[in-house]
Design an enzyme around this catalytic site. Structure first.
Site, short mmCIF file in Angstrom:
data_model
loop_
_atom_site.label_atom_id
_atom_site.label_comp_id
_atom_site.label_asym_id
_atom_site.label_seq_id
_atom_site.Cartn_x
_atom_site.Cartn_y
_atom_site.Cartn_z
N LYS A 13 0.96 -1.28 -0.11
CA LYS A 13 -0.07 0.03 -0.06
C LYS A 13 0.79 1.14 -0.04
O LYS A 13 1.98 1.09 0.33
CB LYS A 13 -0.74 -0.01 1.21
CG LYS A 13 -1.74 -1.15 1.45
CD LYS A 13 -2.92 -1.00 0.22
CE LYS A 13 -3.90 -2.15 0.42
NZ LYS A 13 -4.87 -2.32 -0.68
N CYS A 14 0.24 2.38 -0.44
CA CYS A 14 0.99 3.59 -0.57
C CYS A 14 1.35 3.97 0.87
O CYS A 14 0.71 3.80 1.90
CB CYS A 14 -0.13 4.61 -1.03
SG CYS A 14 0.46 6.47 -1.08
N PRO A 15 2.53 4.34 1.07
CA PRO A 15 3.59 5.08 -0.23
C PRO A 15 4.66 4.04 -0.35
O PRO A 15 5.58 4.39 -1.25
CB PRO A 15 4.27 6.09 0.58
CG PRO A 15 4.48 5.54 2.10
CD PRO A 15 3.08 5.08 2.29
#
Length: 75
Positions: A13-15
């Site tokens: 998942k981001c980042p």
């Protein structure tokens, strides 16, 4: 054109996709090609932005069934 290094970042998942892509590119010579696979929905925005900010060439962007695939050339 040289063959691309595959980099599987699915499930992150981001980042993390951007951070890991930046780290991978930093270890490669200029002109190297990396094909990045992601499932993070934000990667469709984040990876192109990262390439623009860091000066790398985004050669291909493809929407896949589970996310995105990018072909990046290090500058």
């Amino acid at each position: 054109m040289a063959s691309a290094i595959s980099y599987d970042l699915r499930g992150l998942k981001c980042p993390l996709p951007v951070l890991r892509t930046r780290r991978k590119l930093s270890s490669l010579p200029s002109g190297a090609l990396v094909r990045v696979e992601t499932t993070d929905p934000l990667a469709g925005i984040d990876i192109p932005h990262f390439c623009n900010e860091d000066g790398h060439a985004l050669l291909e962007t493809e929407k896949t069934e589970t996310g995105h695939r990018f072909l990046i050339q290090k500058r």
